[in-house]
Design a protein around this motif. Sequence first.
Motif, PDB file in Angstrom:
ATOM      1  N   GLY A  46       0.861  -1.194  -0.023  1.00 54.43           N
ATOM      2  CA  GLY A  46       0.004   0.065  -0.021  1.00 54.43           C
ATOM      3  C   GLY A  46       0.817   1.193  -0.139  1.00 54.43           C
ATOM      4  N   VAL A  47       0.278   2.514   0.334  1.00 54.07           N
ATOM      5  CA  VAL A  47       0.904   3.933   0.191  1.00 54.07           C
ATOM      6  C   VAL A  47       1.486   3.730   1.658  1.00 54.07           C
ATOM      7  CG1 VAL A  47       0.768   5.957   0.230  1.00 54.07           C
ATOM      8  CG2 VAL A  47      -0.787   4.603  -1.280  1.00 54.07           C
ATOM      9  N   HIS A  48       2.973   3.846   1.899  1.00 58.38           N
ATOM     10  CA  HIS A  48       3.452   3.871   2.975  1.00 58.38           C
ATOM     11  C   HIS A  48       4.918   4.591   2.843  1.00 58.38           C
ATOM     12  CE1 HIS A  48       4.650   3.105   7.076  1.00 58.38           C
ATOM     13  NE2 HIS A  48       5.988   2.769   6.510  1.00 58.38           N
ATOM     14  N   ASN A  49       4.945   5.949   3.460  1.00 56.21           N
ATOM     15  CA  ASN A  49       6.182   6.862   3.469  1.00 56.21           C
ATOM     16  C   ASN A  49       6.565   7.316   2.057  1.00 56.21           C
ATOM     17  OD1 ASN A  49       8.270   8.019   5.251  1.00 56.21           O
ATOM     18  ND2 ASN A  49       9.704   6.615   4.413  1.00 56.21           N
ATOM     19  N   ALA A  50       5.697   7.662   1.312  1.00 60.42           N
ATOM     20  CA  ALA A  50       5.571   8.040   0.153  1.00 60.42           C
ATOM     21  C   ALA A  50       6.376   9.218  -0.056  1.00 60.42           C
ATOM     22  CB  ALA A  50       4.329   7.861  -0.967  1.00 60.42           C
ATOM     23  N   SER A  51       7.467   9.787  -0.880  1.00 58.62           N
ATOM     24  CA  SER A  51       7.868  10.894  -1.104  1.00 58.62           C
ATOM     25  C   SER A  51       7.432  11.977  -1.818  1.00 58.62           C
ATOM     26  CB  SER A  51       9.528  10.802  -1.724  1.00 58.62           C
ATOM     27  OG  SER A  51       9.350  10.180  -2.793  1.00 58.62           O
ATOM     28  N   VAL A  52       7.138  13.220  -1.190  1.00 58.72           N
ATOM     29  CA  VAL A  52       6.228  14.204  -1.982  1.00 58.72           C
ATOM     30  C   VAL A  52       6.946  15.473  -1.889  1.00 58.72           C
ATOM     31  CG1 VAL A  52       4.094  15.430  -1.800  1.00 58.72           C
ATOM     32  CG2 VAL A  52       4.045  13.088  -1.166  1.00 58.72           C
ATOM     33  N   ALA A  53       6.886  16.372  -3.163  1.00 58.98           N
ATOM     34  CA  ALA A  53       7.658  17.512  -3.190  1.00 58.98           C
ATOM     35  C   ALA A  53       6.307  18.529  -3.727  1.00 58.98           C
ATOM     36  CB  ALA A  53       8.644  17.761  -4.054  1.00 58.98           C
ATOM     37  N   ILE A  54       6.381  19.685  -3.256  1.00 61.12           N
ATOM     38  CA  ILE A  54       5.549  20.841  -3.640  1.00 61.12           C
ATOM     39  C   ILE A  54       6.098  22.056  -4.347  1.00 61.12           C
ATOM     40  CG2 ILE A  54       3.621  22.290  -2.555  1.00 61.12           C
ATOM     41  CD1 ILE A  54       2.558  20.333  -0.863  1.00 61.12           C
ATOM     42  N   VAL A  55       5.613  22.159  -5.448  1.00 57.60           N
ATOM     43  CA  VAL A  55       6.185  23.672  -5.841  1.00 57.60           C
ATOM     44  C   VAL A  55       5.063  24.633  -5.664  1.00 57.60           C
ATOM     45  CG1 VAL A  55       6.576  24.682  -8.017  1.00 57.60           C
ATOM     46  CG2 VAL A  55       7.197  22.462  -7.994  1.00 57.60           C
ATOM     47  N   ASP A  56       5.526  25.479  -4.970  1.00 56.15           N
ATOM     48  CA  ASP A  56       4.045  26.439  -4.232  1.00 56.15           C
ATOM     49  C   ASP A  56       4.280  27.870  -4.960  1.00 56.15           C
ATOM     50  OD1 ASP A  56       2.148  27.799  -3.114  1.00 56.15           O
ATOM     51  OD2 ASP A  56       3.212  27.678  -1.248  1.00 56.15           O
ATOM     52  N   GLU A  57       3.818  27.976  -6.206  1.00 58.57           N
ATOM     53  CA  GLU A  57       3.900  29.219  -6.807  1.00 58.57           C
ATOM     54  C   GLU A  57       2.706  30.135  -6.422  1.00 58.57           C
ATOM     55  OE1 GLU A  57       5.071  28.642 -11.300  1.00 58.57           O
ATOM     56  OE2 GLU A  57       3.544  26.895 -10.936  1.00 58.57           O
ATOM     57  N   ASP A  58       1.744  29.735  -5.708  1.00 57.51           N
ATOM     58  CA  ASP A  58       0.831  30.426  -5.144  1.00 57.51           C
ATOM     59  C   ASP A  58       1.276  31.249  -4.010  1.00 57.51           C
ATOM     60  OD1 ASP A  58      -1.887  31.692  -5.339  1.00 57.51           O
ATOM     61  OD2 ASP A  58      -2.802  30.422  -4.020  1.00 57.51           O
ATOM     62  N   ASP A  59       1.703  30.412  -3.054  1.00 52.73           N
ATOM     63  CA  ASP A  59       2.458  31.074  -1.742  1.00 52.73           C
ATOM     64  C   ASP A  59       1.291  31.848  -1.144  1.00 52.73           C
ATOM     65  OD1 ASP A  59       4.268  31.577   0.223  1.00 52.73           O
ATOM     66  OD2 ASP A  59       4.720  33.467  -0.558  1.00 52.73           O
ATOM     67  N   SER A  60       0.219  30.827  -0.728  1.00 58.48           N
ATOM     68  CA  SER A  60      -1.055  31.374  -0.307  1.00 58.48           C
ATOM     69  C   SER A  60      -1.416  30.603   0.937  1.00 58.48           C
ATOM     70  CB  SER A  60      -2.367  31.134  -1.150  1.00 58.48           C
ATOM     71  OG  SER A  60      -2.388  29.854  -1.451  1.00 58.48           O
ATOM     72  N   ARG A  61      -2.272  30.861   1.689  1.00 61.33           N
ATOM     73  CA  ARG A  61      -2.654  29.867   3.052  1.00 61.33           C
ATOM     74  C   ARG A  61      -3.110  28.552   2.621  1.00 61.33           C
ATOM     75  NH1 ARG A  61      -7.127  28.956   6.230  1.00 61.33           N
ATOM     76  NH2 ARG A  61      -8.626  30.107   4.914  1.00 61.33           N
ATOM     77  N   LEU A  62      -3.965  28.571   1.463  1.00 58.67           N
ATOM     78  CA  LEU A  62      -4.447  27.281   0.993  1.00 58.67           C
ATOM     79  C   LEU A  62      -3.400  26.373   0.508  1.00 58.67           C
ATOM     80  CD1 LEU A  62      -6.761  25.734   0.163  1.00 58.67           C
ATOM     81  CD2 LEU A  62      -6.843  26.801  -1.943  1.00 58.67           C
ATOM     82  N   SER A  63      -2.375  26.931  -0.282  1.00 53.59           N
ATOM     83  CA  SER A  63      -1.166  26.006  -0.750  1.00 53.59           C
ATOM     84  C   SER A  63      -0.399  25.442   0.413  1.00 53.59           C
ATOM     85  CB  SER A  63      -0.366  26.818  -1.474  1.00 53.59           C
ATOM     86  OG  SER A  63       0.116  27.908  -0.960  1.00 53.59           O
ATOM     87  N   ARG A  64      -0.390  26.421   1.482  1.00 56.62           N
ATOM     88  CA  ARG A  64       0.497  25.929   2.556  1.00 56.62           C
ATOM     89  C   ARG A  64      -0.402  24.741   3.219  1.00 56.62           C
ATOM     90  NH1 ARG A  64       1.887  31.273   2.389  1.00 56.62           N
ATOM     91  NH2 ARG A  64       0.351  31.834   4.011  1.00 56.62           N
ATOM     92  N   GLN A  65      -1.576  25.023   3.463  1.00 57.21           N
ATOM     93  CA  GLN A  65      -2.388  23.919   4.134  1.00 57.21           C
ATOM     94  C   GLN A  65      -2.706  22.735   3.281  1.00 57.21           C
ATOM     95  OE1 GLN A  65      -6.509  25.630   5.012  1.00 57.21           O
ATOM     96  NE2 GLN A  65      -7.270  23.484   5.342  1.00 57.21           N
ATOM     97  N   LEU A  66      -2.541  22.809   2.042  1.00 63.47           N
ATOM     98  CA  LEU A  66      -2.455  21.298   1.247  1.00 63.47           C
ATOM     99  C   LEU A  66      -0.871  20.791   1.731  1.00 63.47           C
ATOM    100  CD1 LEU A  66      -3.758  22.492  -2.294  1.00 63.47           C
ATOM    101  CD2 LEU A  66      -5.086  21.335  -0.466  1.00 63.47           C
ATOM    102  N   ALA A  67      -0.217  21.358   1.867  1.00 63.56           N
ATOM    103  CA  ALA A  67       1.258  20.495   2.256  1.00 63.56           C
ATOM    104  C   ALA A  67       1.054  20.111   3.758  1.00 63.56           C
ATOM    105  CB  ALA A  67       2.255  21.577   2.033  1.00 63.56           C
TER     106      ALA A  67
END
Length: 369
Positions: A46-67
């Motif tokens: 299953g899904v375990h310890n999957a690596s994630v990167a975020i390119v935050d071009e919006d730099d908003s509260r919502l984008s930080r919340q999604l991370a």
Amino acid sequence: MHKLSHIFRLGIKELISLRYDSVLLLFMLYAFSAAIYMPASGSSVGVHNASVAIVDEDDSRLSRQLAEVLRPPEFQTPVLLPYGQIDEVMDSGRYTFVINVPVGFQADLLAGKQPELQMNVDATAMSQAFMGAGYMGRIFQRELQQLSGVSIEQPIQLNTRALFNSNMQSGWFLAIIQIINNVTILAILLTGTALLREREHGTLEHLLVLPLTAFEIMLAKVWTSLLVVVFCTWLSLELIVKKALGVPLAGSMLLYLLVTGLYLFASTSLAVFLTTLARSIPQFGLLAIPVVMPMLLLSGGTTPLDSMPVWLQTVMQLSPTTHFVSLSTAILFRDAGFALVWPEMLALAGIGLVFFLIALMRFRRSLTA
């Protein structure tokens, strides 16, 4: 009575021979301990310890919340990544998921528009990519609905109940499958190598000058392999699966060991048949590979039997491993009793009897050839 005495004494000879085979004893110790514990505790389908990167071009509260909503143990803590490095990290396989939040994403969402969110997935990590993308999509959808205040009613409400493994821990199932695989390999190795070793050393000819029949020689090989492997299986279930891995086994241990004995009767008979086709232990090993591997891979333990073509499902009903996998999960996890599993036990015993009779005929011919 004489036949039973012969079979018993020949079996004792096999056990003494096994006692002095240090390599085979070490392999058995490994097969029923580390070879079960390591895959069950260290691997996950299953899904375990999957690596994630975020390119935050919006730099908003919502984008930080999604991370922030991507949390362990399913996902690693997301790493912020510049836009220009997306292709580089995906090509190198550094991250399984790279999320790109575009400029104006939060503003467009609050304005009632439908902004797009880009999810780049490394599909070479197949199970993580397929299931992880679905997990992530549902998590993001829930968060975006809460922020926008728009509630999307689904036409159907699904209430999922996971029976017998409520946390869906893949290690539970992998531990039992590893035992099944190791039982199969050891049953064939023990019987086949013991018989061919006697043929290579000339002790089989010594047995033939004694008042012994092929039936007695073959049955002695079968019951000693059955005794050793059933005992090792019981120890592995008690010490490795239940104690070390903490897998709750709900079913009857006695019934499962009986089923294991039936399966070993079939698999050791198959091993005797293979020894009649080979003249040396290396030949036996090469011959066993194309026989054992399909039995294990197509038995329903690696992939569900229902997902295979219908003709292949029908063919695999002739394999004892298919019935052993089904009986193992039914007894150990679902606490199925004898009243439920006796038809499949009867099928397993029937397959074993057919294998035994065919192997006995071939073994008699090989002794007189």
